[in-house]
Design a protein around this motif. Structure first.
Motif, PDB file in Angstrom:
ATOM      1  N   ARG A   1       0.801  -1.218   0.000  1.00  0.00           N
ATOM      2  CA  ARG A   1       0.000   0.000   0.000  1.00  0.00           C
ATOM      3  C   ARG A   1       0.837   1.272   0.000  1.00  0.00           C
ATOM      4  NH1 ARG A   1      -5.095   0.613   1.270  1.00  0.00           N
ATOM      5  NH2 ARG A   1      -4.669   2.318   2.721  1.00  0.00           N
ATOM      6  N   ARG A   2       1.933   1.312   0.676  1.00  0.00           N
ATOM      7  CA  ARG A   2       2.721   2.545   0.786  1.00  0.00           C
ATOM      8  C   ARG A   2       3.520   2.823  -0.486  1.00  0.00           C
ATOM      9  NH1 ARG A   2       4.744   6.100   4.614  1.00  0.00           N
ATOM     10  NH2 ARG A   2       6.892   6.798   4.301  1.00  0.00           N
ATOM     11  N   THR A   3       4.139   1.794  -1.060  1.00  0.00           N
ATOM     12  CA  THR A   3       5.030   1.979  -2.206  1.00  0.00           C
ATOM     13  C   THR A   3       4.387   1.618  -3.544  1.00  0.00           C
ATOM     14  OG1 THR A   3       5.918  -0.264  -1.997  1.00  0.00           O
ATOM     15  CG2 THR A   3       7.003   1.492  -0.753  1.00  0.00           C
ATOM     16  N   ARG A   4       3.193   0.980  -3.516  1.00  0.00           N
ATOM     17  CA  ARG A   4       2.504   0.501  -4.731  1.00  0.00           C
ATOM     18  C   ARG A   4       3.323  -0.557  -5.464  1.00  0.00           C
ATOM     19  NH1 ARG A   4       0.867   5.120  -2.014  1.00  0.00           N
ATOM     20  NH2 ARG A   4      -1.186   5.765  -2.724  1.00  0.00           N
ATOM     21  N   PHE A   5       4.177  -1.252  -4.754  1.00  0.00           N
ATOM     22  CA  PHE A   5       4.995  -2.305  -5.352  1.00  0.00           C
ATOM     23  C   PHE A   5       4.132  -3.529  -5.628  1.00  0.00           C
ATOM     24  CE2 PHE A   5       7.945  -5.922  -5.117  1.00  0.00           C
ATOM     25  CZ  PHE A   5       8.905  -5.532  -6.041  1.00  0.00           C
ATOM     26  N   LEU A   6       4.281  -4.109  -6.810  1.00  0.00           N
ATOM     27  CA  LEU A   6       3.429  -5.212  -7.278  1.00  0.00           C
ATOM     28  C   LEU A   6       4.196  -6.520  -7.285  1.00  0.00           C
ATOM     29  CD1 LEU A   6       0.872  -6.359  -8.796  1.00  0.00           C
ATOM     30  CD2 LEU A   6       1.996  -5.615 -10.909  1.00  0.00           C
TER      31      LEU A   6
ATOM     32  N   THR B   1       9.679   5.486  -8.987  1.00  0.00           N
ATOM     33  CA  THR B   1       9.050   4.230  -9.384  1.00  0.00           C
ATOM     34  C   THR B   1       8.715   3.413  -8.133  1.00  0.00           C
ATOM     35  OG1 THR B   1      11.115   2.992  -9.546  1.00  0.00           O
ATOM     36  CG2 THR B   1      10.413   4.247 -11.489  1.00  0.00           C
ATOM     37  N   PRO B   2       7.715   2.513  -8.207  1.00  0.00           N
ATOM     38  CA  PRO B   2       7.439   1.627  -7.063  1.00  0.00           C
ATOM     39  C   PRO B   2       8.646   0.782  -6.674  1.00  0.00           C
ATOM     40  CG  PRO B   2       5.584   1.610  -8.574  1.00  0.00           C
ATOM     41  CD  PRO B   2       6.687   2.376  -9.249  1.00  0.00           C
ATOM     42  N   ALA B   3       9.455   0.361  -7.653  1.00  0.00           N
ATOM     43  CA  ALA B   3      10.638  -0.436  -7.320  1.00  0.00           C
ATOM     44  C   ALA B   3      11.620   0.381  -6.489  1.00  0.00           C
ATOM     45  CB  ALA B   3      11.308  -0.933  -8.607  1.00  0.00           C
TER      46      ALA B   3
ATOM     47  N   ASN C   1      -5.855  -0.731  -9.161  1.00  0.00           N
ATOM     48  CA  ASN C   1      -5.102   0.061 -10.144  1.00  0.00           C
ATOM     49  C   ASN C   1      -4.014  -0.768 -10.812  1.00  0.00           C
ATOM     50  OD1 ASN C   1      -2.477   1.856 -10.576  1.00  0.00           O
ATOM     51  ND2 ASN C   1      -4.259   3.136 -10.986  1.00  0.00           N
ATOM     52  N   ARG C   2      -3.265  -1.517 -10.035  1.00  0.00           N
ATOM     53  CA  ARG C   2      -2.197  -2.338 -10.606  1.00  0.00           C
ATOM     54  C   ARG C   2      -2.767  -3.477 -11.459  1.00  0.00           C
ATOM     55  NH1 ARG C   2       1.898   0.649 -11.007  1.00  0.00           N
ATOM     56  NH2 ARG C   2       0.095   1.994 -11.311  1.00  0.00           N
ATOM     57  N   ASN C   3      -3.900  -4.043 -11.045  1.00  0.00           N
ATOM     58  CA  ASN C   3      -4.537  -5.066 -11.885  1.00  0.00           C
ATOM     59  C   ASN C   3      -4.959  -4.473 -13.227  1.00  0.00           C
ATOM     60  OD1 ASN C   3      -4.175  -6.920  -9.875  1.00  0.00           O
ATOM     61  ND2 ASN C   3      -6.332  -7.061  -9.289  1.00  0.00           N
ATOM     62  N   GLY C   4      -5.410  -3.226 -13.200  1.00  0.00           N
ATOM     63  CA  GLY C   4      -5.744  -2.564 -14.451  1.00  0.00           C
ATOM     64  C   GLY C   4      -4.537  -2.409 -15.350  1.00  0.00           C
TER      65      GLY C   4
ATOM     66  N   VAL D   1       5.505  -7.463 -14.748  1.00  0.00           N
ATOM     67  CA  VAL D   1       5.540  -6.895 -13.397  1.00  0.00           C
ATOM     68  C   VAL D   1       6.727  -5.951 -13.237  1.00  0.00           C
ATOM     69  CG1 VAL D   1       5.849  -7.472 -10.962  1.00  0.00           C
ATOM     70  CG2 VAL D   1       4.279  -8.816 -12.368  1.00  0.00           C
ATOM     71  N   ASP D   2       7.872  -6.337 -13.774  1.00  0.00           N
ATOM     72  CA  ASP D   2       9.055  -5.462 -13.683  1.00  0.00           C
ATOM     73  C   ASP D   2       8.815  -4.143 -14.415  1.00  0.00           C
ATOM     74  OD1 ASP D   2      10.372  -7.346 -12.204  1.00  0.00           O
ATOM     75  OD2 ASP D   2      11.520  -8.168 -13.891  1.00  0.00           O
TER      76      ASP D   2
END
Length: 358
Positions: free
Chosen positions: A219-224, A336-338, A294-297, A321-322
């Motif tokens: 949730r904080r970083t939006r990392f998938l 970036t989330p990474a 959002n990430r699933n989209g 994903v990367d």
């Protein structure tokens, strides 16, 4: 004669002048000229003429309260009306924002890469902070994309949610299956709700033809993170979760919030095996897990609905994903989330090192 959509000519204005003088109705004048009554009404209202507009000496000295005399009335005369229309047409107008070639080229390049209008707008401000011409708001881009059918067919497919027309996003239906040990989202700690703490995740599934994807978003970083699962059973889903969360330090996997799907019925194995707290969103409230939706989209842009997903596509899914995790986001200050996830892991490692040394 049918209605036409062009500027009124001087001849048409002369007809309007004659018919107004004869007491004809606006609808009658419109039918005579083949124009909409609203166009005739707007023309008369806009170009009504005072004699003093041309020469102030035409107006005699009278108190404003005195309404007598021909020079205090308003008249529609074709000549002054035509001159006013010509003056308005000659005035320079503000150029359309995307008419600048350099801006238009940059916007279309990033749209072609799959960037959202919001991301394009923010990135322009970062790269050209002092160039006022390199500015465009997200709504302008959306309106441009949907302004005509050719533009929509060419560019709507590049949008995160490209549809035939703009529409509101609706909620998803959830299962009525009673999940044992279900803890509602209302009991989730405040630091997880406000995204001030690291290590709180959101879980969901991306349905495909053949196999599915199980996705987790911090949730904080939006990392998938994503794993391929052969089906949507509870055993396969929790197995994918254990596989993804086990390599992470305890501080990076504090809790996870699910929807009410039956694939999360074995969530208690996360509590027993990894010590993670598990929560469930309210029914019909997908916005409570907005980061994961959002990430699933974003994944759907690579693997659209009814797309085949196979177990041997692990490398392709990892590349997707990367690429998503290395795309900048406005909410992260265009990091970036990474990058954000790596920074949080380093900070967590430093905190644990300090605690160990003490």
């Amino acid at each position: 004669m049918g209605e036409v959509y062009s500027h009124l000519s001087e001849e048409e204005r002369q007809v309007i002048q004659i018919e107004v003088g004869n007491g004809a109705s606006i609808r009658g004048i419109g039918a005579m000229l083949g124009r909409s009554p609203s166009s005739i009404s707007r023309e008369i209202k806009r170009n009504t003429w005072f004699p003093s507009n041309e020469n102030e000496s035409y107006r005699p000295y009278r108190p404003k309260r005195l309404k007598a005399g021909p020079w205090t009335g308003r008249y529609y005369i074709a000549g002054p009306a035509q001159r006013k229309a010509d003056r308005r047409r000659s005035k320079p107008r503000k150029p359309y924002r995307l008419s600048h070639d350099r801006l238009w080229a940059q916007v279309t390049e990033w749209l072609g890469r799959g960037w959202s209008p919001l991301l394009i707008s923010g990135r322009l401000r970062v790269l050209w902070p002092d160039d006022a011409l390199m500015r465009v708001c997200p709504e302008t881009i959306y309106r441009w994309v949907y302004s005509s059918r050719p533009l929509r067919e060419r560019w709507a497919r590049c949008l995160p949610r490209g549809h035939r027309r703009r529409r509101r996003h609706g909620g998803r239906r959830t299962s009525r299956f009673p999940i044992p040990g279900r803890v509602p989202i209302s009991e989730r700690p405040p630091e997880a709700d406000g995204r001030s703490a690291f290590g709180h995740w959101e879980a969901d599934s991306v349905i495909g033809v053949g196999c599915n994807l199980h996705t987790e978003v911090e949730r904080r970083t939006r990392f998938l993170m994503a794993r391929i699962v052969p089906d949507k059973t509870a055993g396969e889903s929790v197995g994918a979760q254990l596989d993804m969360f086990s390599p992470l330090p305890a501080g990076a996997r504090v809790s996870v919030t699910h929807d009410n799907g039956t694939e999360f019925a074995h969530h208690e194995r996360l509590r027993d095996g990894l010590g993670m707290a598990t929560y469930f969103a309210d029914p019909y409230s997908s916005w409570q897990r907005g980061s994961n939706e959002n990430r699933n989209g974003m994944i759907r842009r690579y693997l659209p609905k009814r797309c085949e997903i196979r177990m041997d596509m692990a490398k392709e899914v990892r590349e997707i994903v990367d690429e998503i995790n290395n795309r900048p986001m406005r909410v992260l200050g265009y990091r970036t989330p990474a990058e954000a996830f790596a920074d949080e892991l380093l900070e967590l490692q430093d905190q644990q090192g300090c605690c160990t040394s003490k």
